[in-house]
Design an enzyme around this catalytic site. Structure first.
Site, mmCIF file in Angstrom:
data_model
loop_
_atom_site.group_PDB
_atom_site.id
_atom_site.type_symbol
_atom_site.label_atom_id
_atom_site.label_comp_id
_atom_site.label_asym_id
_atom_site.label_seq_id
_atom_site.Cartn_x
_atom_site.Cartn_y
_atom_site.Cartn_z
ATOM 1 N N SER A 1 0.834 -1.200 0.000
ATOM 2 C CA SER A 1 0.000 0.000 0.000
ATOM 3 C C SER A 1 0.871 1.252 0.000
ATOM 4 C CB SER A 1 -0.879 -0.006 1.265
ATOM 5 O OG SER A 1 -1.422 1.271 1.514
ATOM 6 N N TYR B 1 -2.934 -0.657 10.559
ATOM 7 C CA TYR B 1 -2.835 -1.049 9.150
ATOM 8 C C TYR B 1 -1.496 -0.606 8.569
ATOM 9 C CZ TYR B 1 -4.027 -1.204 4.153
ATOM 10 O OH TYR B 1 -4.028 -1.458 2.803
#
Length: 260
Positions: free
Chosen positions: A137, A150
């Site tokens: 990501s 996350y």
């Protein structure tokens, strides 16, 4: 790497990026092993691949469970290509995240990629060939506020990739990291509230990409043996600015990001 006749294992393959990557690998002549929790969704993807003349097998497994990872490795011999794509997790402030959810965020993607790669690495080294792709990501490069659990797992995945790249030099086994910008997949539907935490500066500067574009980037990374691919180009430019002007980039992410 030529993909025709190769065996490819893709995690998180029931929808989104993983499903499209599996389809594209199959279209290049590879036999694809699709892994995800949902047997029903996996069967739909396998059916789709076979309808277009491809070859695929479904393997339902929860990669947050180390025992299921071990069982998967026993069921599927070391593939020519391993795509670590599975990932979960909401974007939350640390003290708003339960301990159980933090452990799940760490288990997938980081521990899932770590343990599954470990299961296959010995066989890849022994035969002197293989390729690993870690799908990551943008928050592994450009931290944003309100996303600690996350984000930390994604930085760990980045560290895994960099560490393995050094260990694998000269072995015949390679590794790529593919980092797309915001993807028009089911992630934001499955994790309500996450999309609103993307800093306004990133929403303005970086266009959304599709799962199909991500699949192309993943397959290209294997075929061309690319070490890293950040896209679209606006994300790469933003990442470079973060390295050149870390204070300014960090301030803009904070200023236009999530605040309590």
């Amino acid at each position: 790497m030529q993909l025709s006749g190769k065996k490819v294992l893709v995690t998180g393959a029931s929808q989104g990026i993983g499903a499209e990557a599996a389809f594209r690998f199959a279209a290049h002549g590879a036999h694809v092993h699709l892994v995800a929790r949902s047997a029903e969704l996996l069967d739909l993807q396998v059916k789709r691949i076979k309808e277009f003349g491809g070859s695929a097998t479904a393997h339902p497994a929860d990669l947050a469970d180390a025992e299921q990872i071990r069982a998967l490795a026993e069921e599927v011999p070391a593939p020519d290509v391993l795509v670590n794509n599975a990932g979960v997790g909401r974007w939350l402030f640390l003290d708003d995240t339960s301990a159980d959810e933090l452990q799940t965020m760490t288990a997938v993607p980081y521990l899932a990629a770590l343990l599954l790669t470990r299961e296959y690495l010995g066989a890849m080294r022994s035969r002197g060939s293989g390729w690993i792709v870690n799908v990551n990501s943008p928050v592994s490069r450009l931290p944003i506020p309100g996303c600690v659990g996350y984000q930390s797992s994604r930085w760990a995945l980045r560290g895994l990739t960099a560490s393995l790249r050094l260990d694998l030099r000269g072995t015949g086994v390679g590794i790529s990291e593919v980092v797309p910008g915001k993807v028009s997949s089911e992630y934001f539907t499955n994790n309500p509230g996450a999309e609103e935490r993307i800093p306004a500066i990133a929403r303005l500067m970086i266009p959304t990409v599709t799962p199909e574009q991500c699949a192309k980037a993943i397959v290209d990374a294997v075929e061309k043996e690319r070490a890293e691919h950040l896209f679209p180009w606006q994300l790469k430019a933003f990442e470079i600015s973060g390295r050149l002007f870390p204070g300014l980039t960090s301030y803009l992410a904070w200023k236009t990001g999530t605040h309590r």
